[in-house]
Design a protein around this motif. Structure first.
Motif, PDB file in Angstrom:
ATOM      1  N   ALA A 652      16.938 -17.545  -3.631  1.00  7.38           N
ATOM      2  CA  ALA A 652      17.495 -16.941  -4.837  1.00  7.38           C
ATOM      3  C   ALA A 652      17.786 -15.469  -4.594  1.00  7.38           C
ATOM      4  CB  ALA A 652      16.512 -17.095  -6.003  1.00  7.38           C
ATOM      5  N   HIS A 653      18.930 -15.037  -5.106  1.00  6.29           N
ATOM      6  CA  HIS A 653      19.300 -13.627  -5.055  1.00  6.29           C
ATOM      7  C   HIS A 653      20.030 -13.288  -6.346  1.00  6.29           C
ATOM      8  CE1 HIS A 653      20.554  -9.723  -3.713  1.00  6.29           C
ATOM      9  NE2 HIS A 653      21.852 -10.044  -3.720  1.00  6.29           N
ATOM     10  N   PHE A 683      16.502 -12.156  -0.054  1.00  6.56           N
ATOM     11  CA  PHE A 683      16.306 -13.380  -0.830  1.00  6.56           C
ATOM     12  C   PHE A 683      14.849 -13.610  -1.206  1.00  6.56           C
ATOM     13  CE2 PHE A 683      20.163 -14.245   1.673  1.00  6.56           C
ATOM     14  CZ  PHE A 683      21.034 -14.626   0.657  1.00  6.56           C
ATOM     15  N   ASP A 684      14.648 -14.160  -2.430  1.00 15.50           N
ATOM     16  CA  ASP A 684      13.391 -14.813  -2.769  1.00 15.50           C
ATOM     17  C   ASP A 684      13.434 -16.209  -2.156  1.00 15.50           C
ATOM     18  OD1 ASP A 684      12.480 -12.737  -4.550  1.00 15.50           O
ATOM     19  OD2 ASP A 684      13.984 -13.453  -5.974  1.00 15.50           O
ATOM     20  N   SER A 743       4.659 -28.408  -7.464  1.00 21.30           N
ATOM     21  CA  SER A 743       4.025 -27.300  -6.723  1.00 21.30           C
ATOM     22  C   SER A 743       5.056 -26.555  -5.880  1.00 21.30           C
ATOM     23  CB  SER A 743       2.913 -27.820  -5.816  1.00 21.30           C
ATOM     24  OG  SER A 743       1.852 -28.335  -6.596  1.00 21.30           O
ATOM     25  N   LEU A 744       4.932 -25.238  -5.900  1.00 22.73           N
ATOM     26  CA  LEU A 744       5.912 -24.404  -5.214  1.00 22.73           C
ATOM     27  C   LEU A 744       5.217 -23.170  -4.641  1.00 22.73           C
ATOM     28  CD1 LEU A 744       9.131 -24.135  -4.917  1.00 22.73           C
ATOM     29  CD2 LEU A 744       8.929 -22.472  -6.768  1.00 22.73           C
ATOM     30  N   LEU A 745       5.513 -22.888  -3.374  1.00 22.43           N
ATOM     31  CA  LEU A 745       5.070 -21.633  -2.765  1.00 22.43           C
ATOM     32  C   LEU A 745       6.227 -20.659  -2.878  1.00 22.43           C
ATOM     33  CD1 LEU A 745       2.927 -20.053  -1.062  1.00 22.43           C
ATOM     34  CD2 LEU A 745       4.137 -20.887   0.967  1.00 22.43           C
ATOM     35  N   PHE A 746       6.098 -19.688  -3.785  1.00 22.95           N
ATOM     36  CA  PHE A 746       7.175 -18.734  -4.033  1.00 22.95           C
ATOM     37  C   PHE A 746       6.852 -17.422  -3.318  1.00 22.95           C
ATOM     38  CE2 PHE A 746       8.916 -15.214  -6.583  1.00 22.95           C
ATOM     39  CZ  PHE A 746      10.270 -15.511  -6.444  1.00 22.95           C
ATOM     40  N   VAL A 747       7.802 -16.926  -2.504  1.00 23.85           N
ATOM     41  CA  VAL A 747       7.568 -15.723  -1.705  1.00 23.85           C
ATOM     42  C   VAL A 747       8.702 -14.735  -1.953  1.00 23.85           C
ATOM     43  CG1 VAL A 747       7.057 -14.800   0.580  1.00 23.85           C
ATOM     44  CG2 VAL A 747       6.537 -17.198   0.063  1.00 23.85           C
ATOM     45  N   PRO A 748       8.426 -13.659  -2.693  1.00 26.24           N
ATOM     46  CA  PRO A 748       9.443 -12.617  -2.853  1.00 26.24           C
ATOM     47  C   PRO A 748       9.583 -11.806  -1.573  1.00 26.24           C
ATOM     48  CG  PRO A 748       7.410 -11.951  -3.902  1.00 26.24           C
ATOM     49  CD  PRO A 748       7.184 -13.364  -3.422  1.00 26.24           C
ATOM     50  N   PRO A 749      10.707 -11.133  -1.383  1.00 30.91           N
ATOM     51  CA  PRO A 749      10.888 -10.326  -0.161  1.00 30.91           C
ATOM     52  C   PRO A 749       9.900  -9.175  -0.141  1.00 30.91           C
ATOM     53  CG  PRO A 749      12.656  -9.914  -1.714  1.00 30.91           C
ATOM     54  CD  PRO A 749      11.889 -11.066  -2.268  1.00 30.91           C
ATOM     55  N   PRO A 750       9.632  -8.616   1.051  1.00 34.09           N
ATOM     56  CA  PRO A 750       8.683  -7.508   1.135  1.00 34.09           C
ATOM     57  C   PRO A 750       9.199  -6.281   0.389  1.00 34.09           C
ATOM     58  CG  PRO A 750       9.826  -7.784   3.217  1.00 34.09           C
ATOM     59  CD  PRO A 750      10.192  -8.965   2.376  1.00 34.09           C
ATOM     60  N   ALA A 751       8.267  -5.525  -0.148  1.00 32.74           N
ATOM     61  CA  ALA A 751       8.641  -4.315  -0.886  1.00 32.74           C
ATOM     62  C   ALA A 751       9.139  -3.249   0.080  1.00 32.74           C
ATOM     63  CB  ALA A 751       7.437  -3.802  -1.663  1.00 32.74           C
TER      64      ALA A 751
END
Length: 787
Positions: A652-653, A683-684, A743-751
């Motif tokens: 996602a973006h 991207f997320d 179930s979902l492993l959601f990982v946002p981009p690094p800060a």
């Protein structure tokens, strides 16, 4: 019932001989006559047939035995029958007898048993399963053991002449020929069937020799494998030479560390010591000058002790790469060379090597980059050079003091290796200040530019290719740790030459294990010759070199579990002006690295004893690492990816989303890794773990720079921390998660700003796979999580 004994008990067997014994019967091969090869057929490698000598000779013997069996015999064959099927014919018979004489020797304890038997008035006979005749076998015994030994043997019985083997009833005609009762005979041999069961069945008192314990037998077998891997001519045109077999057979079992010293480091460093002794003598003859071997401490401690154990004489001097380099800074060029070679940016390390104090270093530059630039200022270089010159004088005083050096001597620096850095840095300084000539001798020398008149190694490019030498050097730290002394690293010298050292900080467990290994090694050097009545002709410089290479290669790349256990407490003192200690074996780190990186870990891991850490993970991985290092094979994780998994992922973006499957490839121990491109932190990512398993174990969730992850060996990828969101995932233990349909492993981009492409890498294992296909995450749920 057959009595079983170890080789060390052979000489005293008559002390409890049965009453009424009149005859001592002996098997020949591996009882009286031993070979300095791993297998009997290794001798055939030197026949010189195209493609190798072993296979034609072995097949000819099988064919000759089948022919004689069909002709009504018992399947026995003579050496003439065998070579009648080979191109050389009678010449082949003479060649084989000559090869046997080259590699055979009489086993000293058995010779002593024969002497004691004759002193008691006993008859001594040989009963042998062999294709040789009585005349040929007696001649071989005389040639390798001497006429005195052959004369003590009253009769010789050979299966090729009697037409049957021991297990086929050979003892019946032997008893008939002797006109003796079986109760009056004691037969000794190594084969449990031929010399044990068959002799007992004939009513003879049987004694079976158990040549090796299980650990020794495994090591010798794997050393033969190592010989073939490192030298492609092995078992083609060259035999697997193992002249240390007899000494190992006589070894009294102590403990794993002592046995490791005796069986492995003993023959390895004994070969180095004997080669070194020849090199010293040759240099003295060539120059007509006294040769002073100087063993460089700390690693030269055990080589010096081994050298003295075989009658050599040398001195120990405390010179290291650190002190040699401290003495080498003659000006700006030398400082630049050091900075170009040294990879670290730790200011305290750079300053210590250059002879600068911590306070001076802080004024020059607080970061590595700043220090490297400012340290080349003329006034700083002048200060470094002045201190280095003074240091060089103190080093020379140390060599003069400890080495008893006089003007005109030929100084031989002795070390394990592997580039001869001390010689390169300080050789000219030593020659100039002491008025001597300097050469170097090393166990392992990888410097392919070395002038052999100045530098030589037991293993060097005169004998082996550079790939092999480099492969050995990468794991040599374990040998250095065993060979070193308990003295701390040398850091300076007094004006009178007395060395100054850091405190020794190794653990008591490491010190005790190292002492036991060293004691075992020295014991080998002192007693190995006791196993030979006469040493075999093949126990020469080349034979010992090939033996030592197989020993070293096997130890470094295929250590046995009990050896790894001995090394586990070991730590390496990095020196170089620091107090750093690095663990030699780190099983947890290796396990994590393999799970996360798979085979790529083998190329990326900068470990001191990687094969020791890989050993618990099985032979396939160990061999893969070994062969990849030996031949520089380009083997990658994808080459082993036989069972990829499709992992559903949404990216996602802003207000855009895309769903797609990514391949998860196997790494190790049931784990898979999925690599997801996210651009420059753009991207997320949402990984639908619920579609994969009901119980999932997570090993790693991290970002990596694309340039590092795909780099060749030498680049260790550095992870960037991720902050995952575990949506509708229940943690049941550390790293273990229960997953459902959504179930979902959601990982946002690094800060923070990232200027280069990244990938998200998730390493997981499906502990409990899904019981049935689950639907993909509904779009509205994905949107909610990614909002």
């Amino acid at each position: 019932m057959t009595k079983t004994v170890r080789p060390s008990q052979i000489a005293t067997l008559l002390d409890d001989a049965p009453d009424g014994m009149r005859t001592l019967s002996l098997d020949c091969f591996d009882t009286l006559i031993w070979r300095a090869t791993h297998l009997p057929q290794d001798v055939f490698a030197e026949f010189g047939y195209p493609g190798g000598g072993i296979e034609p000779r072995v097949q000819a013997e099988k064919k000759a035995r089948r022919h004689n069996l069909r002709a009504g015999g018992a399947g026995e064959a003579s050496i003439e029958d065998i070579h009648g099927l080979l191109p050389a014919g009678d010449a082949g018979v003479a060649a084989e007898l000559a090869l046997e004489a080259r590699h055979c020797y009489a086993f000293a304890p058995t010779v002593e048993l024969i002497r004691r038997a004759k002193a008691r008035g006993l008859q001594v006979i040989i009963v042998s399963d062999t294709y040789l005749s009585e005349t040929q076998l007696r001649a071989l015994i005389a040639e390798v053991g001497g006429d005195e030994l052959a004369d003590m043997i009253d009769r010789i019985f050979c299966s090729s002449e009697l037409g049957r083997a021991k297990a086929g009833g050979m003892f019946v005609p032997v008893l008939h020929a002797l006109q003796a009762s079986p109760q009056t005979i004691m037969h000794v041999g190594d084969n449990p069937i031929a010399d044990g069961i068959a002799a007992t069945a004939a009513g003879i008192h049987a004694v079976q020799i158990e040549q090796f314990d299980a650990a020794s037998s495994s090591r010798l077998r794997l050393e033969a494998a190592a010989a073939a891997i490192f030298d492609p001519a092995t078992r083609v045109s060259r035999p697997v030479l193992q002249p240390h077999r007899a000494a190992i057979a006589l070894r009294p079992g102590r403990d794993p560390a002592w046995d490791l010293g005796h069986d492995v480091f003993g023959p390895l460093l004994d070969a180095f010591s004997r080669w070194l002794k020849q090199e010293v003598a040759a240099l003295a003859d060539a120059t007509g000058r006294p040769v002073k071997p100087l063993f460089l401490l700390r690693d030269g401690f055990l080589p010096k002790a081994m050298y003295e154990a075989i009658g050599g004489s040398g001195s120990a001097v405390s010179v290291s790469r650190f002190t040699a380099r401290r003495a080498s800074f003659s000006g700006e060029a030398a400082v630049r060379d050091y900075l170009d070679e040294e990879e670290t940016n730790r200011v305290e390390v750079l300053a210590a090597q250059l002879g600068l104090t911590v306070g001076e270093a802080r004024k020059i530059g607080t970061t590595g980059a700043a220090f490297r630039k400012a340290v080349l200022a003329p006034d700083v270089v002048k200060r470094i050079a002045s201190r280095s010159a003074a240091f060089a004088k103190r080093l020379a005083a140390h060599l003069r003091r400890e080495g008893r050096i006089e003007k005109g001597d030929a100084v031989m620096l002795v070390d394990l290796g592997y580039r001869g850095t001390v010689q390169d840095l300080a050789g000219a300084i030593i020659e100039d200040q002491l008025g001597v000539t300097v050469t170097g001798r090393y166990m392992l020398l990888t410097d392919h530019h070395a002038d052999p008149d100045k530098k030589r190694g037991l293993f060097d490019s005169r004998h082996y290719d550079h790939r092999m030498l480099t492969a050995l050097s990468r794991q040599i730290a374990i040998v250095e740790q065993v060979a070193t002394s308990n003295t701390g690293s040398v850091i300076d010298y007094a004006d009178n030459g007395r060395s100054k050292h850091k405190p020794c900080r190794i653990s008591e467990a490491q010190a005790a294990a190292r002492a036991a290994i060293q004691d075992g090694a020295i014991a080998f050097a002192r007693t190995a010759a006791d196993a030979f009545h006469r040493a075999p002709a093949s126990d020469d410089e080349d034979g010992r070199r090939r033996m030592a290479l197989a020993i070293l290669g096997r130890l470094l790349f295929l250590p046995q579990p009990e050896e790894v256990e001995v090394f586990t407490p070991f730590q390496h003192d990095v020196n170089l002006g620091t107090d750093d200690l690095v663990g030699i074996v780190d099983h947890d780190r290796a396990s994590a690295g393999l799970r996360r990186r798979g085979l790529s870990y083998l190329r990326e891991a900068d470990r001191m004893f990687l094969p020791g850490e890989l050993r618990p993970h099985g032979l396939p991985l160990t061999l893969t690492n070994w062969l990849s290092c030996r031949f520089e094979l380009d083997i990658r994780s994808g080459d082993f990816a036989a069972s990829k998994i499709d992992v559903p992922v949404f990216l996602a973006h802003r207000d855009q989303q895309v769903m797609r499957d990514f391949d998860a490839v196997p790494t190790h121990d049931g784990y898979h890794a999925v690599t997801i491109p996210i651009g420059a932190a753009k991207f997320d990512a949402g990984i639908q773990l619920g579609a994969l398993g009901e119980i999932v174990q997570l090993e790693e969730v991290a970002f990596y720079r694309v340039g590092e992850l795909g780099a060749k060996s030498g680049i260790v990828p550095m992870p960037i921390d991720a902050e995952p969101v575990f949506d509708e995932m229940e943690q049941v233990a550390d790293g273990l998660w229960r997953c459902g349909d959504r179930s979902l492993l959601f990982v946002p981009p690094p800060a923070g700003a990232v200027a280069e492409p990244l990938v998200l890498r998730v390493v997981f294992r499906m502990v409990v796979p899904v019981s049935a296909a689950r639907p993909a995450i509904p779009a509205d749920h994905a949107e909610a999580v990614g909002a």
